[in-house]
Design an enzyme around this catalytic site. Structure first.
Site, mmCIF file in Angstrom:
data_model
loop_
_atom_site.group_PDB
_atom_site.id
_atom_site.type_symbol
_atom_site.label_atom_id
_atom_site.label_comp_id
_atom_site.label_asym_id
_atom_site.label_seq_id
_atom_site.Cartn_x
_atom_site.Cartn_y
_atom_site.Cartn_z
ATOM 1 N N ASN A 91 -6.876 8.608 2.918
ATOM 2 C CA ASN A 91 -6.229 7.973 4.288
ATOM 3 C C ASN A 91 -6.627 8.790 5.378
ATOM 4 O OD1 ASN A 91 -4.166 6.163 5.680
ATOM 5 N ND2 ASN A 91 -3.276 8.273 6.102
ATOM 6 N N GLU A 92 -7.301 8.325 6.455
ATOM 7 C CA GLU A 92 -7.512 8.810 7.857
ATOM 8 C C GLU A 92 -8.199 10.362 7.575
ATOM 9 O OE1 GLU A 92 -3.903 8.560 10.078
ATOM 10 O OE2 GLU A 92 -4.007 6.568 10.324
ATOM 11 N N ARG A 137 0.825 -1.399 0.191
ATOM 12 C CA ARG A 137 0.078 -0.039 -0.022
ATOM 13 C C ARG A 137 0.846 1.352 -0.119
ATOM 14 N NH1 ARG A 137 -2.425 2.817 4.845
ATOM 15 N NH2 ARG A 137 -3.793 4.602 3.614
ATOM 16 N N HIS A 167 -3.103 11.154 1.019
ATOM 17 C CA HIS A 167 -2.384 10.697 2.340
ATOM 18 C C HIS A 167 -1.769 12.012 2.808
ATOM 19 C CE1 HIS A 167 -0.799 7.521 4.919
ATOM 20 N NE2 HIS A 167 -0.500 8.381 5.533
ATOM 21 N N TYR A 211 -3.919 1.844 15.881
ATOM 22 C CA TYR A 211 -2.609 1.984 16.814
ATOM 23 C C TYR A 211 -2.761 1.693 18.072
ATOM 24 C CZ TYR A 211 -0.308 3.420 12.590
ATOM 25 O OH TYR A 211 0.142 3.363 11.212
ATOM 26 N N ASN A 245 -7.182 1.798 10.156
ATOM 27 C CA ASN A 245 -5.748 2.085 10.644
ATOM 28 C C ASN A 245 -6.084 1.994 11.999
ATOM 29 O OD1 ASN A 245 -4.902 2.421 8.123
ATOM 30 N ND2 ASN A 245 -4.266 4.583 8.232
ATOM 31 N N GLU A 277 -3.125 -0.248 8.155
ATOM 32 C CA GLU A 277 -2.123 0.142 8.948
ATOM 33 C C GLU A 277 -2.160 -0.362 10.352
ATOM 34 O OE1 GLU A 277 -0.988 4.401 9.332
ATOM 35 O OE2 GLU A 277 -1.476 4.498 7.125
ATOM 36 N N TRP A 331 5.727 12.545 10.205
ATOM 37 C CA TRP A 331 5.165 14.048 10.149
ATOM 38 C C TRP A 331 5.785 15.119 11.455
ATOM 39 C CZ3 TRP A 331 2.861 13.517 5.939
ATOM 40 C CH2 TRP A 331 2.200 12.663 5.384
HETATM 41 C C1 PNW Z 1 -0.934 7.435 10.592
HETATM 42 N N1 PNW Z 1 -3.577 9.748 16.222
HETATM 43 O O1 PNW Z 1 -1.064 8.553 11.379
HETATM 44 C C2 PNW Z 1 -0.565 7.798 9.330
HETATM 45 O O2 PNW Z 1 -1.509 7.229 8.239
HETATM 46 C C3 PNW Z 1 0.820 7.441 8.965
HETATM 47 O O3 PNW Z 1 1.201 8.136 7.928
HETATM 48 C C4 PNW Z 1 1.607 7.345 10.245
HETATM 49 O O4 PNW Z 1 3.144 7.568 9.984
HETATM 50 C C5 PNW Z 1 1.198 6.377 11.118
HETATM 51 O O5 PNW Z 1 -0.321 6.498 11.401
HETATM 52 C C6 PNW Z 1 1.783 6.523 12.535
HETATM 53 O O6 PNW Z 1 1.628 7.824 13.140
HETATM 54 C C7 PNW Z 1 -1.625 8.964 12.576
HETATM 55 O O7 PNW Z 1 -3.212 10.821 16.498
HETATM 56 C C8 PNW Z 1 -1.407 10.235 13.237
HETATM 57 O O8 PNW Z 1 -4.230 9.149 16.539
HETATM 58 C C9 PNW Z 1 -1.893 10.347 14.505
HETATM 59 C C10 PNW Z 1 -2.723 9.449 14.937
HETATM 60 C C11 PNW Z 1 -3.305 8.360 14.154
HETATM 61 C C12 PNW Z 1 -2.661 8.020 13.037
#
Ligand code: PNW
Length: 458
Positions: free
Chosen positions: A164-165, A75, A119, A295, A293, A366, A420
């Protein structure tokens, strides 16, 4: 061993601004991230994506590394301003050539391209001339750009992700100002999100109407962390549900059900734009799959005015609008983003999606973690990352065993890259990148992932 279905899609992911470099080569126009990163103090150590991993010149090597891992899909995202330097008007053929070569190289290596159209690297001209995602012209500009991509790459690309997001683009870009375009407001995120959703729907409509013969699928990727009620008190149960609605249902409800969640309409009043009936029709049903995505997880409690959330990015959105307090359990291990490692949260979130959206095919587009990896004698022993992936993949396997249609998983990220606002300090990669020499070195986790893929299980 716990097996995955035979057709489970194993992949890895990146995005254009984070890896490509070549920020102003071969006719590429500037994006809002080029501009944002040039402002002192916005990015850790004032780093930029000007060179990043120089994937623009090293993509053949990267495809070989992916082939070595045995991934079935990759991706990546297309930089809008590389294809259309000002976001509209004439096409930059050199930009088309780059992505065309990348796609061909992937196909030769037996890897399916999964292409994200947006993105976050909006052409700067659209920010300056059209007010970015606050501008009512953006959905049409995005649809026009998407059409060019379907036209040029759709003969070979069969899996598309429009955005994306959008939560991050809207909330961190227009609410908290920590991401481009760096605006701070409690109204603009809702307006930007509205245009993002319309843009997505317009692009999908064009794809289905004009490119149906390409026989591909198209959808959107949203991000969501799990919100676990802090207690079983009714107020906390409702707070956790509300937090998920403000996070994920904000985008997924219009697309899968036809309108914003009721709780957002009630609480935001006139700050939440309204879709016309015609727009609701246009938007509803515009995702062939549920891109997610994911995390981390946090406890959610009814806001009591005392506690503050703790995260590198403010990943709770505008908490006053929700009356939710987010907390971490001090027993949870955390990554270097201060994101807690809670695999069962992933499983609960997948169930929530399955129930609320009537069993869509889900792809985790992700999931991954950042740790302060170091190179010792040419090797990176990222045992913590292996443990992270093991935990989350076990949760995925259990979810599938429960009967939930989780169809694929993309590890974020293929290699260390520009994270970022955190710059290059945060390392999410399966491959270590030495940002002096740009050498790529598979970490222990890359070797482990290769084994998982080859056994199709953990
Ligand atoms: C995602 N939050 O970013 C992005 O899709 C990627 O580009 C990035 O590198 C990756 O996750 C890791 O950060 C996020 O604050 C940034 O919840 C911030 C958040 C979630 C995802």
């Amino acid at each position: 061993m716990k097996h995955f279905p035979n057709d489970f899609l194993w992949g890895t992911a990146t995005s254009s601004y984070q890896i490509e470099g070549a920020a102003n080569l071969d006719g590429k126009g500037p994006s809002i991230w080029d501009a944002f990163a040039s402002i002192p103090g916005k990015i850790k150590n004032n780093e930029t994506g000007n060179l990043a991993c120089d994937h623009y010149h090293r993509f053949e090597e990267d495809v070989q590394l992916m082939k070595n891992m045995g991934v079935k899909a990759y991706r990546f995202s297309i930089s809008w301003s590389r294809v259309l330097p000002t976001g509209k008007g004439a096409v930059n053929e050199k930009g088309i050539q780059f992505y065309s070569k990348l796609i061909d190289s992937l196909l030769r290596a037996g890897i399916e391209p999964w292409v994200t159209l947006y993105h976050w690297d909006l052409p700067l001209a659209l920010q300056l001339e059209d007010d970015g995602w606050l501008g009512s012209t953006l959905p049409d500009h995005f649809a026009n750009y998407a059409k060019i991509c379907f036209d040029r790459f759709g003969d070979r690309v069969k899996s598309w992700i429009t955005l994306n997001e959008p939560w991050v683009a809207a909330m961190l870009g227009y609410g908290q100002g920590v991401f481009a375009p760096g605006r701070t407001s409690n109204t603009e995120p809702y307006r930007a999100a509205h245009q993002l959703i319309l843009a997505h729907a317009k692009a999908v409509t064009i794809y289905r109407k004009e490119y149906g013969h390409q026989n591909g699928k198209i959808g959107i990727t949203n991000n969501a962390d799990w919100r676990e009620p802090l207690t079983l008190n009714q107020k906390d149960l409702e707070a956790a549900e509300r937090a998920l609605e403000f996070f994920l249902a904000w985008f997924a409800d219009p697309i899968f059900k036809g309108d914003y969640p009721q709780v957002m309409r009630e609480r935001l009043g006139s700050r939440l734009p309204k879709f016309t009936d015609q727009e609701k029709e246009l938007i509803k049903g515009t995702s062939d799959f549920f891109g997610l995505n994911h995390y981390t997880t946090m406890y959610a409690a009814h806001h009591n005015g005392r506690l503050k959330e703790s995260s590198v990015y403010g990943n709770g959105g505008i908490s006053e609008d929700q009356d939710v307090t987010l907390l971490q359990d001090s027993n949870w291990p955390v990554t270097s983003m201060n994101w807690a490692v809670v695999p069962w949260g992933c499983r609960k979130l997948l169930r929530w999606i399955n129930d609320r959206y009537d069993q869509p095919d889900i792809y985790i587009t992700e999931n991954g973690c950042s740790y302060p990896d170091v190179l010792v004698d040419g090797k990176v022993d990222d045992t913590l990352r292996v443990a992270f992936y093991k935990g989350y993949l076990e949760a995925c396997q259990q979810t599938i065993a429960e009967g939930i249609p989780l169809k694929g998983y993309f590890a974020w990220s293929f290699m260390d890259n520009f994270e970022w606002a955190s710059g290059y300090e945060k390392r999410f990669g399966l491959h270590y990148v030495d940002f002096e020499t740009l050498e790529r070195i598979p970490k222990k986790s890359a070797l482990w992932y290769k084994e998982v893929i080859s056994k199709n299980g953990i």
